[in-house]
Design an enzyme around this catalytic site. Structure first.
Site, PDB file in Angstrom:
ATOM      1  N   ASN A   1       0.721  -1.211  -0.013  1.00  0.00           N
ATOM      2  CA  ASN A   1       0.046  -0.137  -0.022  1.00  0.00           C
ATOM      3  C   ASN A   1       0.700   1.147   0.004  1.00  0.00           C
ATOM      4  O   ASN A   1       2.033   1.032   0.297  1.00  0.00           O
ATOM      5  CB  ASN A   1      -0.961   0.049   1.214  1.00  0.00           C
ATOM      6  CG  ASN A   1       0.012   0.026   2.519  1.00  0.00           C
ATOM      7  OD1 ASN A   1       0.505   1.016   2.787  1.00  0.00           O
ATOM      8  ND2 ASN A   1      -0.074  -1.100   3.370  1.00  0.00           N
TER       9      ASN A   1
ATOM     10  N   ASP B   1      -2.822  -9.707  13.607  1.00  0.00           N
ATOM     11  CA  ASP B   1      -3.013  -8.267  14.138  1.00  0.00           C
ATOM     12  C   ASP B   1      -1.920  -8.017  15.152  1.00  0.00           C
ATOM     13  O   ASP B   1      -2.184  -8.466  16.196  1.00  0.00           O
ATOM     14  CB  ASP B   1      -4.385  -8.124  14.526  1.00  0.00           C
ATOM     15  CG  ASP B   1      -4.786  -6.369  14.819  1.00  0.00           C
ATOM     16  OD1 ASP B   1      -3.663  -5.924  15.483  1.00  0.00           O
ATOM     17  OD2 ASP B   1      -5.620  -6.135  14.227  1.00  0.00           O
TER      18      ASP B   1
HETATM   19  O1  C5P Z   1      -7.787  -2.577  12.227  1.00  0.00           O
HETATM   20  P1  C5P Z   1      -6.763  -1.758  11.662  1.00  0.00           P
HETATM   21  O2  C5P Z   1      -5.950  -2.370  10.454  1.00  0.00           O
HETATM   22  O3  C5P Z   1      -7.432  -0.483  11.032  1.00  0.00           O
HETATM   23  O4  C5P Z   1      -6.213  -1.171  12.794  1.00  0.00           O
HETATM   24  C1  C5P Z   1      -5.070  -0.271  12.639  1.00  0.00           C
HETATM   25  C2  C5P Z   1      -4.068  -0.476  13.957  1.00  0.00           C
HETATM   26  O5  C5P Z   1      -3.528  -1.784  14.124  1.00  0.00           O
HETATM   27  C3  C5P Z   1      -2.916   0.426  13.565  1.00  0.00           C
HETATM   28  O6  C5P Z   1      -2.205   0.676  14.667  1.00  0.00           O
HETATM   29  C4  C5P Z   1      -2.064  -0.849  12.892  1.00  0.00           C
HETATM   30  O7  C5P Z   1      -0.615  -0.432  12.924  1.00  0.00           O
HETATM   31  C5  C5P Z   1      -2.285  -1.965  13.598  1.00  0.00           C
HETATM   32  N1  C5P Z   1      -2.305  -3.107  12.875  1.00  0.00           N
HETATM   33  C6  C5P Z   1      -1.578  -4.245  13.355  1.00  0.00           C
HETATM   34  N2  C5P Z   1      -1.405  -5.412  12.452  1.00  0.00           N
HETATM   35  C7  C5P Z   1      -2.413  -5.747  11.745  1.00  0.00           C
HETATM   36  C8  C5P Z   1      -2.997  -4.691  11.296  1.00  0.00           C
HETATM   37  C9  C5P Z   1      -3.047  -3.515  11.988  1.00  0.00           C
HETATM   38  O8  C5P Z   1      -0.332  -3.970  14.269  1.00  0.00           O
HETATM   39  N3  C5P Z   1      -2.197  -7.070  10.980  1.00  0.00           N
END
Ligand code: C5P
Length: 403
Positions: free
Chosen positions: A217, A313
């Site tokens: 991205n 995540d």
């Molecule tokens: O749920 P979402 O992806 O929008 O959440 C964003 C937050 O979660 C950001 O702080 C991002 O760095 C973190 N994140 C993460 N690992 C992932 C997806 C998101 O640490 N696989």
């Protein structure tokens, strides 16, 4: 200097007296004046006789926009006392370059020219950026003088090691102007995170499909890097786990480069022991190809199917640990920011989340964010990312449990 990384309020309006003594690195002091002016400092140059042999007073006057002081006996100062007029109201004196002779005279407390008299008569902090030949630097007399100065509370910036004007290689090179400007910025930043350890993620991830293609991205990494720089300036140890970006490593930051979300997760977990804070700024790909082809995939038809599987995540995993550090999340949304951001903060059990509306897309130098915490929402004014970063650090320092 990268504008997105600077905290525009750190140095703005500060009166900095720049002492330039007689070494070849004096030519870099001209660039330093520009860099400090760029940060909004009011720069006044005190040029020694030796310094004036390398760069003229006119150069510094044109760059600083202020008259240049060279002579202790200059009658234009207050009641003929140039050293008093120049030092009055100064927030700091920075001697760059500081030659071996200047350091020796400062260590002895001599006052036989304008610069040394100014340093002796000051009531503001003194910083020195040594610049000299390797052997002069390594000489026990110079090291003794430095120890004396450090004992007197003088801050020594550098020197760097590398190629020298005399053709030798070793320690004694003056730090680059941008490094010195950055050090001044750090110097004026309150040490809200002193003694803390911060781990951050930044940038995009790259999930390989084959050796030459992948899912990624357009995250630039600028917000994460600005935040890493702001944490370092605020006095914390910083480990930055970074996806692929085209950004230089901020001063005082330990950087670990990764590509995929799985690598990012591994490096975050490795950096986590003893961390007080984890800030997840990275735009981690939610999905990765189920398999990565070891060879370039050949074009075969009108369509191609890549099966994707969910990535872990990282933030949710770290926040769920029994020994979790203080976790800060980011959420970039294209609509309903309040609902989505606060919803994410609660779902991931985060004490703090920074949300921004993707009105301008990713990658700009400015940002408009809202901080969400247990108390509610706290909108910040639109500002360069470095300035936003400092405000995030200030907010986080207020919420952080006492060590
Ligand atoms: O749920 P979402 O992806 O929008 O959440 C964003 C937050 O979660 C950001 O702080 C991002 O760095 C973190 N994140 C993460 N690992 C992932 C997806 C998101 O640490 N696989």
């Amino acid at each position: 200097m990268q504008d997105y990384i600077n905290d525009i309020d750190g140095v703005r309006g500060r009166k900095i007296v720049l002492g330039v003594s007689g070494g070849i690195a004096a030519y870099k002091a001209a660039e330093l004046v520009r860099a400090l002016k760029h940060l909004g400092a009011d720069v006044h140059v005190a040029l020694t006789e030796g310094g004036a042999r390398f760069v003229s007073a006119l150069t510094f006057q044109a760059l600083s926009g202020n008259r240049v002081w060279t002579d202790l006996w200059d009658g234009k100062g207050d009641a003929g006392m140039a050293h008093i007029a120049l030092g009055r109201g100064a927030d700091a004196i920075l001697v760059a370059p500081a030659t071996a002779d200047t350091l020796a005279r400062l260590a002895q407390g001599r006052a036989d020219d304008l610069l040394t008299t100014l340093c002796l008569a000051r009531d503001c902090p003194l910083l020195v950026a040594p610049a000299m030949n390797r052997q002069m630097w390594e000489h026990p007399a110079t090291q003794r003088n430095l120890a004396t100065l450090a004992g007197d509370g003088v801050l020594v910036l550098g020197p760097a090691t590398g190629e020298q004007a005399c053709g030798e290689v070793g320690p004694g090179r003056m730090l680059e102007p941008e490094e010195l400007a950055d050090a001044m910025l750090a110097f004026f930043t309150p040490k809200l995170l002193a003694g803390r350890k911060v781990v951050l993620t930044a940038g995009p991830t790259f999930e390989a499909i084959d050796p030459v293609r992948g899912v990624t991205n357009p995250s630039s990494g600028k917000m994460g890097y600005a935040l890493a720089a702001a944490c370092a300036r605020a006095g914390s140890a910083v480990a930055l786990v970074s996806g692929p970006v085209a950004l230089p490593t901020p001063a005082g930051v330990r950087r670990v480069d990764v590509a995929s979300a799985l690598q990012m997760r591994d490096e975050v977990l490795a950096a986590l022991p003893d961390a007080d804070v984890f800030i997840a700024v990275a735009a981690v790909a939610d999905y990765r190809p189920a398999t990565t082809s070891p060879h370039k995939i050949k074009k075969t038809g009108e369509t191609m199917t890549v099966e994707l599987v969910a990535n872990p995540d990282i933030l949710a995993e770290v926040a769920a640990r029994p020994d979790a550090p203080f976790c800060v999340g980011f959420a970039a949304e294209s609509q309903n920011l309040d609902d989505y951001a606060e919803g994410k903060r609660q779902a991931k059990r985060l004490p703090m989340l920074v949300g921004n509306l993707l009105a301008d897309g990713l990658g700009g130098d400015d940002n408009t964010v809202v901080i969400y915490d247990a108390e509610g929402r706290h909108p910040l004014p639109r500002a360069p990312k470095g300035f936003v970063a400092r405000q995030i650090v200030e907010h986080l320092a207020r919420l952080l449990p006492q060590a």
